[in-house]
Design a protein around this motif. Structure first.
Motif, PDB file in Angstrom:
ATOM      1  N   LEU A  48      13.881  45.030  43.378  1.00 30.59           N
ATOM      2  CA  LEU A  48      14.538  44.053  43.699  1.00 30.59           C
ATOM      3  C   LEU A  48      15.967  44.605  43.941  1.00 30.59           C
ATOM      4  O   LEU A  48      16.646  45.383  43.620  1.00 30.59           O
ATOM      5  CB  LEU A  48      14.379  42.973  43.398  1.00 30.59           C
ATOM      6  N   THR A  49      16.908  44.552  45.095  1.00 22.45           N
ATOM      7  CA  THR A  49      18.263  44.347  45.411  1.00 22.45           C
ATOM      8  C   THR A  49      18.889  43.191  45.629  1.00 22.45           C
ATOM      9  O   THR A  49      18.804  42.236  44.964  1.00 22.45           O
ATOM     10  CB  THR A  49      18.121  45.158  46.557  1.00 22.45           C
ATOM     11  N   ASP A  62      21.203  42.320  46.988  1.00 24.03           N
ATOM     12  CA  ASP A  62      21.415  41.994  48.389  1.00 24.03           C
ATOM     13  C   ASP A  62      20.782  40.661  48.372  1.00 24.03           C
ATOM     14  O   ASP A  62      20.068  39.644  49.380  1.00 24.03           O
ATOM     15  CB  ASP A  62      21.241  42.743  49.814  1.00 24.03           C
ATOM     16  N   ASP A  63      18.928  40.643  48.184  1.00 26.75           N
ATOM     17  CA  ASP A  63      17.691  40.454  48.402  1.00 26.75           C
ATOM     18  C   ASP A  63      18.487  38.936  47.666  1.00 26.75           C
ATOM     19  O   ASP A  63      17.971  37.865  47.932  1.00 26.75           O
ATOM     20  CB  ASP A  63      16.481  40.997  47.722  1.00 26.75           C
ATOM     21  N   LEU A  64      18.358  39.058  46.505  1.00 20.47           N
ATOM     22  CA  LEU A  64      19.239  38.072  45.372  1.00 20.47           C
ATOM     23  C   LEU A  64      20.043  36.778  46.233  1.00 20.47           C
ATOM     24  O   LEU A  64      19.920  36.065  46.424  1.00 20.47           O
ATOM     25  CB  LEU A  64      19.610  37.695  44.420  1.00 20.47           C
ATOM     26  N   GLN A  88      21.053  37.188  49.962  1.00 20.86           N
ATOM     27  CA  GLN A  88      20.324  36.405  50.800  1.00 20.86           C
ATOM     28  C   GLN A  88      19.594  35.481  50.407  1.00 20.86           C
ATOM     29  O   GLN A  88      19.508  33.914  51.445  1.00 20.86           O
ATOM     30  CB  GLN A  88      19.622  37.166  51.731  1.00 20.86           C
ATOM     31  N   LEU A  89      18.515  34.965  49.582  1.00 20.92           N
ATOM     32  CA  LEU A  89      17.715  34.162  49.447  1.00 20.92           C
ATOM     33  C   LEU A  89      18.602  33.232  48.945  1.00 20.92           C
ATOM     34  O   LEU A  89      18.242  31.717  49.363  1.00 20.92           O
ATOM     35  CB  LEU A  89      17.007  34.765  47.892  1.00 20.92           C
ATOM     36  N   VAL A 127      12.379  30.971  42.920  1.00 20.44           N
ATOM     37  CA  VAL A 127      12.793  32.805  43.547  1.00 20.44           C
ATOM     38  C   VAL A 127      13.279  33.997  41.819  1.00 20.44           C
ATOM     39  O   VAL A 127      13.038  34.774  41.646  1.00 20.44           O
ATOM     40  CB  VAL A 127      14.261  32.238  43.748  1.00 20.44           C
TER      41      VAL A 127
END
Length: 193
Positions: A153-154, A156-158, A160-161, A185
């Protein structure tokens, strides 16, 4: 202004007044934008701050500059919260608590903060997008080091979510939905690989 022979005049406290006016304008704009959205009257901001429109425009030449200052102030506060959470909670609790605060921030900004975070930053000054990413990365890395968060997990992923949750629920009628979606999430963050 009084001067004594051979001495320079005593400096005015103009800088302190200007700084206080700027701080008052940002605080007032934060309230007005929260009430009426980012298109709120700038004259109303000036009126409530107790200054004239000219003073507002000396500090903030346009609406975008004032909005950026309000967002920057809110984001700096949000990032300071991460330091507090890290000092007083486990890595998982700090990450979850900060993501909840970030979601509240993005929703309270009526989508503006979220929309700006998914775009490339523009203009000089503090890069709010990078501040958010760096803060999320620090919290996530700590949870990953402890082995509780997914390794792939990055930050940026978090981000964006959470921005997606904020934007998709901005006009929703179910006040509990953002929290439920964030819980999903977080379940994914801590799920076994």
């Amino acid at each position: 202004m009084t001067t004594t022979r051979g001495q320079l005049p005593a400096p005015r406290s103009r800088r302190a007044d200007a700084r206080l006016n700027r701080e008052r304008l940002v605080a007032t704009a934060r309230e007005v934008f929260a009430e009426a959205g980012p298109e709120a009257s700038l004259n109303e901001v000036a009126r409530r701050a107790g200054v004239g429109p000219g003073t507002l425009y000396r500090h903030f030449p346009n609406r975008s500059a004032l909005l950026a200052a309000v967002l920057r102030d809110r984001i700096e506060t949000l990032c300071a919260l991460a330091r507090t959470l890290r000092a007083s909670h486990s890595a998982d609790e700090a990450l979850a608590g900060w993501l909840r605060a970030f979601l509240d921030h993005a929703r309270d900004s009526q989508g503006l903060g979220g929309a700006l975070l998914v775009e490339e930053p523009a203009g000089p000054g503090i890069d709010c997008h990078q501040l958010i990413l760096d803060t999320a990365a620090g919290l996530l890395a700590e949870a990953q080091r402890r082995g509780t968060a997914r390794a792939g997990l990055t930050a940026d992923d978090l981000v964006q979510l959470v921005v997606g949750i904020a934007l998709s629920t901005a006009r929703g009628h179910d006040a509990a939905q953002p929290g439920r979606l964030l819980a999903l999430v977080l379940d994914a963050v801590y799920a076994a690989p």
